[in-house]
Design an enzyme around this catalytic site. Structure first.
Site, mmCIF file in Angstrom:
data_model
loop_
_atom_site.group_PDB
_atom_site.id
_atom_site.type_symbol
_atom_site.label_atom_id
_atom_site.label_comp_id
_atom_site.label_asym_id
_atom_site.label_seq_id
_atom_site.Cartn_x
_atom_site.Cartn_y
_atom_site.Cartn_z
ATOM 1 N N GLY A 256 0.071 7.014 -0.579
ATOM 2 C CA GLY A 256 -0.069 6.926 -2.012
ATOM 3 C C GLY A 256 -0.644 8.914 -2.606
ATOM 4 N N CYS B 105 7.285 -0.426 0.925
ATOM 5 C CA CYS B 105 5.718 0.269 0.360
ATOM 6 C C CYS B 105 6.327 1.090 -0.772
ATOM 7 C CB CYS B 105 5.743 1.517 1.629
ATOM 8 S SG CYS B 105 4.756 2.599 1.263
ATOM 9 N N GLU C 101 -7.215 -3.552 0.793
ATOM 10 C CA GLU C 101 -7.180 -3.017 2.421
ATOM 11 C C GLU C 101 -8.242 -3.199 3.163
ATOM 12 O OE1 GLU C 101 -5.344 -1.477 5.078
ATOM 13 O OE2 GLU C 101 -3.724 -1.878 3.638
ATOM 14 N N THR D 281 3.435 -2.605 -2.768
ATOM 15 C CA THR D 281 3.540 -3.892 -2.221
ATOM 16 C C THR D 281 1.746 -4.483 -1.659
ATOM 17 O OG1 THR D 281 3.638 -2.801 0.105
ATOM 18 C CG2 THR D 281 6.065 -3.732 -1.306
HETATM 19 N N1 DGL Z 1 1.984 -0.696 0.109
HETATM 20 C C1 DGL Z 1 1.802 0.832 0.092
HETATM 21 C C2 DGL Z 1 2.942 1.003 -1.220
HETATM 22 O O1 DGL Z 1 3.368 0.600 -1.784
HETATM 23 C C3 DGL Z 1 0.791 1.529 -0.062
HETATM 24 C C4 DGL Z 1 0.285 2.502 -0.245
HETATM 25 C C5 DGL Z 1 -0.660 3.516 0.176
HETATM 26 O O2 DGL Z 1 -0.171 3.467 1.146
HETATM 27 O O3 DGL Z 1 -0.699 4.747 -0.627
HETATM 28 O O4 DGL Z 1 2.568 1.898 -2.390
#
Ligand code: DGL
Length: 278
Positions: A43, A73, A151, A186
């Site tokens: 992100g 994601c 996390e 997510t």
């Molecule tokens: N689950 C990812 C999303 O929906 C996480 C984002 C990331 O890795 O920063 O954006």
């Protein structure tokens, strides 16, 4: 009818919120999940890097003979809304089904979107919502601490740390009076209770994993690709970093024990080997 698995990927554990919903909606489907835990978060990265990672993740799932790839994601789905043009199998992200569900849910025409910095910067949700109904007002807020909190297991409803982060990020959206809030990452459904406690029960939270699972079911049904076997589906999980860390946190996401079928995958090596073999 197709017994081929559904492939799901995310930068880490967040996509498991979509897997959980898929398991509810399509209990007979086999699923292969790849969580790119060695390279999370996506992100705060550039579009080029996110694209490189997303295409590698997709290539791995395609090597598993999947019939559908789901980018579970929010970041990949928002930054690369046209990734389906570059994949050889049916593909969906979370953007379109989630935006549609939010438009259906709002009564006062004020929708909030929370997500990673890359998701918010892309303004994809805003564009997509306006393509459905241009009168809706869309308010966005990035919440960069939410992914590391999840996390690392800071997810308990009464934990002051995620509660404080929620208050800091969501105050503006609450003041504006949004009646619908898209959890555009997510990972965020894991913090659903905390977010809901702060926003109040009158604000409808849209879980992108759930909306995407429902959309996937419809897509497979329409194209005659549902797995009509009676047996419960089988699940394989791959991660690009520690299997043990994944297993312990994933238990919270999925609400079940998954240790026995998690494997480590060196994604960079996999891609290098693929290049040599083609
Ligand atoms: N689950 C990812 C999303 O929906 C996480 C984002 C990331 O890795 O920063 O954006």
């Amino acid at each position: 009818m197709s017994s081929q698995p559904i492939g799901v990927f995310d930068s880490g554990l967040g996509g498991l919120t979509a897997v959980k919903q898929l398991q509810k909606v399509l209990p007979n489907e086999n699923i292969v999940y790849f969580g790119d835990t060695g390279r999370v978060p996506y992100g705060n990265r550039s579009t080029d890097i996110i694209k490189k990672y997303a295409l590698q993740d997709t290539a791995f799932l395609i090597s598993k003979n999947v019939k559908l790839v789901i980018a579970a994601c929010g970041t990949v789905s928002s930054v690369l809304p046209n990734l389906s043009d570059e994949t050889d199998v049916p593909y969906t992200g979370v953007l379109m089904p989630t935006a549609l569900a939010a438009v259906k849910a709002t009564h006062n025409g004020k929708i909030g979107v929370i997500g990673t910095t890359a998701t918010v910067k892309s303004r994809s949700y805003e564009r997509h919502i306006h393509s459905i109904d241009s009168r809706i007002e869309v308010f966005q807020q990035d919440c960069p601490l939410f992914v590391p909190l999840v996390e690392n297991g800071f997810i308990k409803r009464d934990d002051p740390i995620p509660r404080m982060a929620a208050e800091r990020y969501l105050a503006g959206l609450k003041d504006i009076g949004v009646d619908t809030l898209i959890l555009g990452c997510t990972h965020y459904p894991i913090l659903m209770d905390i977010i809901s406690d702060y926003m109040g029960e009158n604000v409808k939270l849209i879980n992108s994993g759930r909306e995407t699972a429902l959309y996937a079911a419809e897509l497979l049904n329409k194209s005659g690709m549902l797995n009509t076997q009676n047996a419960k589906g089988t699940y394989e999980y791959y991660v690009s970093d520690c299997v043990e860390t994944f297993s312990s946190v994933a238990r919270v996401f999925l609400g079940s024990e998954i240790e026995h079928n998690v494997q480590r995958l060196d994604i960079e090596q996999f891609i290098a080997d693929m290049g040599q073999n083609t």
